[in-house]
Design an enzyme around this catalytic site. Structure first.
Site, PDB file in Angstrom:
ATOM      1  N   CYS A 325       0.976  -0.979  -0.525  1.00 45.25           N
ATOM      2  CA  CYS A 325      -0.584   0.334  -0.316  1.00 45.25           C
ATOM      3  C   CYS A 325       0.808   1.516  -0.449  1.00 45.25           C
ATOM      4  CB  CYS A 325      -1.281  -0.356   0.963  1.00 45.25           C
ATOM      5  SG  CYS A 325      -2.209  -1.308   1.559  1.00 45.25           S
ATOM      6  N   ASP A 326       2.114   1.062  -0.364  1.00 48.59           N
ATOM      7  CA  ASP A 326       3.275   2.398  -0.370  1.00 48.59           C
ATOM      8  C   ASP A 326       3.255   2.366  -2.158  1.00 48.59           C
ATOM      9  OD1 ASP A 326       5.401   4.247  -0.473  1.00 48.59           O
ATOM     10  OD2 ASP A 326       5.942   3.434   1.031  1.00 48.59           O
TER      11      ASP A 326
END
Ligand SMILES: *Cc1c(COP(=O)(O)O)cnc(C)c1O
Length: 377
Positions: A325-326
């Site tokens: 989720c980066d």
């Protein structure tokens, strides 16, 4: 390069999740190619490229020496069967207590690039041999090492004089031309600098013995790269040009060139989607990304070959991204990557040339993803 041994391993073991498979036979071939191309240079494998115990053991058995950057790496090399005499502590940035521990383990060769580091070594490893790293411009390297390590040649002279005054053995000069160096003549100007340092010190009665020519030898990604042989010829030529018939002892420290092409990462397509109905490029999300071991895709510096089961089909340019989720976890976006139109969710892909700088760059559990598993066969 996906060797038959790697194919067979994946077909029979069917490991779940992303994993690296390393073929020791390829590393053995690479070692012999370096040995043959540069017979007069001692090989110090750069442990950080792939410190798997099986890899270190193989190389120790073949007669390699080891370039280590920490006490933990020194212990790994010793564990693999290397003696302390075959280990160089090549990091120019060391805690004094780590120098003391390395010294206690018998290591007697240390890198420096500053007066401050020389002082630490004179206190914690009295009488040791030191070599001073000089800066290079990294021109032509696909993964340049910038200005973090090394000092200008004139300062190297002062540093080595200071080491001599403090009772250390001023032993030589080192440099690293930058990783994935695709120009075979990149060693020339650094060797010219090294020679100037030798001459300045000789005038002060200090006789250096060794040039550590670092790593930088490339591995094949998408484009062909020159052979070890071609590097050997060019480097020997440069040594002759600058040192005439008084060529000093030399060291090379291959990391990527020793293990890069020995590894393949098996990964899986998790999602293929578009950002709008008229989006030109499909987004292909894999179960591995920057935090799972592919950190060298930073700035899209290293472009790995990616094989799929549909490689004969029509291709279209895609964005390739990792599963975390980066938002930084995008591998290729500025330069889209061609993948088959028929590639679909759940397909396996093979990411080649991933034997170097992958397991060591993998995060411990970012977003709960496990660190990259490795099988050495
Ligand atoms: C990382 C490193 C190497 C290995 O570099 P490659 O480009 O992978 O061959 C060699 N020497 C030193 C001092 C290093 O830090």
């Amino acid at each position: 390069m996906t060797t038959q041994r790697i194919r067979d391993f994946l077909a029979t073991r069917r490991p779940d999740g992303p994993c690296l498979v390393v073929d020791l036979d390829v590393i053995s071939d690479n070692f012999h190619a370096f040995r043959h191309a540069m017979p007069d240079s001692a090989i110090y494998y750069a442990v950080k490229a792939n410190p798997a115990p099986e890899v270190l053991k193989l190389l120790a058995g073949l007669g390699s020496n080891f370039d280590c950057a920490s006490v933990a790496e020194i212990e790994m090399a010793l564990e693999a069967g290397a003696t302390a005499a075959r280990i160089s502590y090549g990091n120019t940035i060391k805690k004094e207590r780590d120098v003391a521990r390395a010294h206690a383990l018998g290591v007697s060769l240390f890198a420096v690039d500053s007066h401050e580091e020389v002082e630490k070594i004179s206190r914690a490893a009295p009488g040791a041999r030191v070599f001073c790293r000089v800066l290079t411009d990294g021109e032509g390297a696909e993964w340049p090492l910038s200005r973090k390590f090394g000092c200008v040649p004139q300062m190297a002279v002062d540093v080595l004089v200071y080491a001599h005054q403090l009772g250390l053995q001023s032993y030589g000069v080192s440099f690293h031309v930058g990783s994935q160096m695709t120009k075979v003549d990149a060693w020339d100007s650094a060797l010219a600098d090294a020679k100037r340092v030798f001459v300045s010190l000789a005038k002060q009665g200090i006789h250096l013995q060794m040039v550590n020519m670092g790593g930088g030898f490339p591995t094949k990604y998408l484009r062909d790269v020159p052979s070890a042989e071609a590097y050997g010829k060019s480097i020997y030529q440069a040594l002759r040009t600058h040192f005439g018939n008084q060529i000093p002892q030399t060291i090379i420290e291959p990391g990527r060139g020793m293990v890069g092409n020995a590894g393949v990462i098996k990964a899986e397509v998790v999602l293929i989607s578009k950002k709008s109905d008229n989006d030109d490029a499909r987004w292909v999300f894999l179960d591995i990304g920057k935090f799972g071991g592919l950190a060298e895709t930073m700035d899209e510096a290293i472009r790995y070959p990616i094989r799929t089961e549909h490689d004969g089909d029509e291709m279209e340019p895609c964005v390739i991204a990792g599963p975390t989720c980066d938002s930084a976890d995008v591998l290729y976006e500025k330069n889209l990557y061609p993948l088959p139109i028929s590639l679909s969710i759940g397909d396996e892909v093979l990411i080649e040339g991933t034997g170097a700088y992958t397991t060591t760059y993998s995060a411990v559990a970012f977003n709960g993803f496990e660190p990259l598993k490795a099988y050495v066969i």
